[in-house]
Design an enzyme around this catalytic site. Structure first.
Site, mmCIF file in Angstrom:
data_model
loop_
_atom_site.group_PDB
_atom_site.id
_atom_site.type_symbol
_atom_site.label_atom_id
_atom_site.label_comp_id
_atom_site.label_asym_id
_atom_site.label_seq_id
_atom_site.Cartn_x
_atom_site.Cartn_y
_atom_site.Cartn_z
ATOM 1 N N ASP A 162 58.103 73.082 -17.900
ATOM 2 C CA ASP A 162 56.848 72.706 -17.252
ATOM 3 C C ASP A 162 56.582 71.213 -17.360
ATOM 4 O O ASP A 162 57.283 70.484 -18.053
ATOM 5 C CB ASP A 162 55.681 73.504 -17.851
ATOM 6 C CG ASP A 162 55.803 73.676 -19.367
ATOM 7 O OD1 ASP A 162 56.321 72.756 -20.021
ATOM 8 O OD2 ASP A 162 55.385 74.720 -19.888
ATOM 9 N N ASP A 184 47.504 82.885 -26.894
ATOM 10 C CA ASP A 184 47.079 83.964 -25.998
ATOM 11 C C ASP A 184 48.260 84.658 -25.338
ATOM 12 O O ASP A 184 48.093 85.416 -24.384
ATOM 13 C CB ASP A 184 46.119 83.434 -24.927
ATOM 14 C CG ASP A 184 46.724 82.318 -24.087
ATOM 15 O OD1 ASP A 184 47.915 81.986 -24.290
ATOM 16 O OD2 ASP A 184 46.008 81.768 -23.219
ATOM 17 N N HIS A 187 50.845 83.290 -23.727
ATOM 18 C CA HIS A 187 51.463 82.718 -22.524
ATOM 19 C C HIS A 187 52.814 82.102 -22.854
ATOM 20 O O HIS A 187 53.028 81.578 -23.941
ATOM 21 C CB HIS A 187 50.537 81.700 -21.847
ATOM 22 C CG HIS A 187 50.399 80.393 -22.563
ATOM 23 N ND1 HIS A 187 49.301 80.087 -23.355
ATOM 24 C CD2 HIS A 187 51.203 79.300 -22.607
ATOM 25 C CE1 HIS A 187 49.449 78.867 -23.837
ATOM 26 N NE2 HIS A 187 50.596 78.366 -23.405
ATOM 27 N N GLU A 221 49.738 81.469 -17.768
ATOM 28 C CA GLU A 221 48.541 81.856 -18.502
ATOM 29 C C GLU A 221 48.247 83.350 -18.329
ATOM 30 O O GLU A 221 48.829 84.008 -17.463
ATOM 31 C CB GLU A 221 47.353 81.029 -18.000
ATOM 32 C CG GLU A 221 47.549 79.520 -18.090
ATOM 33 C CD GLU A 221 47.330 78.968 -19.492
ATOM 34 O OE1 GLU A 221 47.601 79.686 -20.471
ATOM 35 O OE2 GLU A 221 46.878 77.820 -19.605
#
Length: 264
Positions: free
Chosen positions: A72, A141, A143, A148
């Protein structure tokens, strides 16, 4: 899925680095047949890069015939920005090994047409056939990359809006000012990761325990994108003891016994 429970983060880094080096050497890459390696950024893999550099300096591996694709990049940060992932990768890894710069692939967060940039990236990956090994981390979380919660589990490389949790977590790199963190990023998709021949995920720390539980014991769920690894034919998750705190005792014992059998 293979889960490798270790004692501490340092062991995770050393184990992962050795695993990657062994994979590269077993592949015997050449200019015509390069080893294709997917790479992450962030705090978790940083020590693994240091261990890989040590192994390179010791003459145990060459990256001359390795092609890399990063997961990314922030939208709007130029490559020379100290918090861009271009800068991170060259500063912490590429500048210290023998990889040719033309073998390095990182998404262009400054592209005028981000959709075209994402399509170009996917096409470049396809041009090599597949990614042989994709290393990654996981967010608190669950991801992976910047996929996400609620991301499509068949998604491809695209632009994503970052969640408030991610902005807060990454603000530590931006003077602890959440307003300085870019709100968008380009990221490989879950489907892109799942296409890799093998996926290696590093999980360390108490704050990742719920994510690891979702990955190993939970149901496949787009709210925990890491859970998609349950469907991958060759997924390896390496974790430290603090990250296992939410797993059942029998789960950890089961995987430790498997690793003991592999070592025999």
């Amino acid at each position: 899925m293979r889960l490798v429970p270790l004692d501490c983060a340092e062991q995770v880094s050393r184990w992962a680095a050795r695993y990657i080096v062994d994979k590269i050497n077993a592949f015997q890459p050449t200019a015509e047949k390069p080893f294709v390696l997917g790479l992450p950024t962030g705090g978790t893999p940083l020590q693994t890069y240091k261990e890989l550099i040590k192994l390179y300096q010791a003459g145990e591996v060459s990256f001359k015939h390795v092609v890399t694709f990063n997961m990314d990049e922030y939208v709007g940060l130029p490559p020379e920005h100290k918090e861009s992932y271009h800068y991170f990768m060259f500063h912490n890894f590429f500048n210290h090994i023998d990889i040719p710069v033309e073998n390095v692939n990182i998404l262009n967060g400054m592209a005028e047409d981000v959709d075209a940039e994402c399509e170009r990236y996917e096409a470049k990956i396809r041009s090599y056939g597949k990614i042989h090994l994709f290393m990654g981390g996981v967010g608190v979380d669950g991801h992976i990359a910047f996929n996400e919660p609620a991301s499509s589990l068949s998604s491809r490389t695209r632009i994503k809006t970052l969640t408030e949790d991610t902005l807060i977590a990454n603000s530590r790199f931006f003077d602890n000012d959440v307003n300085k963190v870019p709100k968008f990023a380009l990221t490989v998709g879950v489907g892109t990761l799942m296409d890799a021949e093998e996926v290696l995920i590093l999980v360390t720390g108490y704050n990742k325990a719920l994510a690891l539980q979702a990955c190993v014991e939970g149901a496949v769920n787009h709210l925990w994108t890491i859970s998609a690894l349950q469907l991958h034919r060759r997924a390896v998750v390496v974790c430290d003891e603090p990250a296992t705190q939410e797993l059942k005792v029998k789960t950890v014992k089961y995987f430790k016994q498997l690793e003991q059998n592999i070592a025999r």
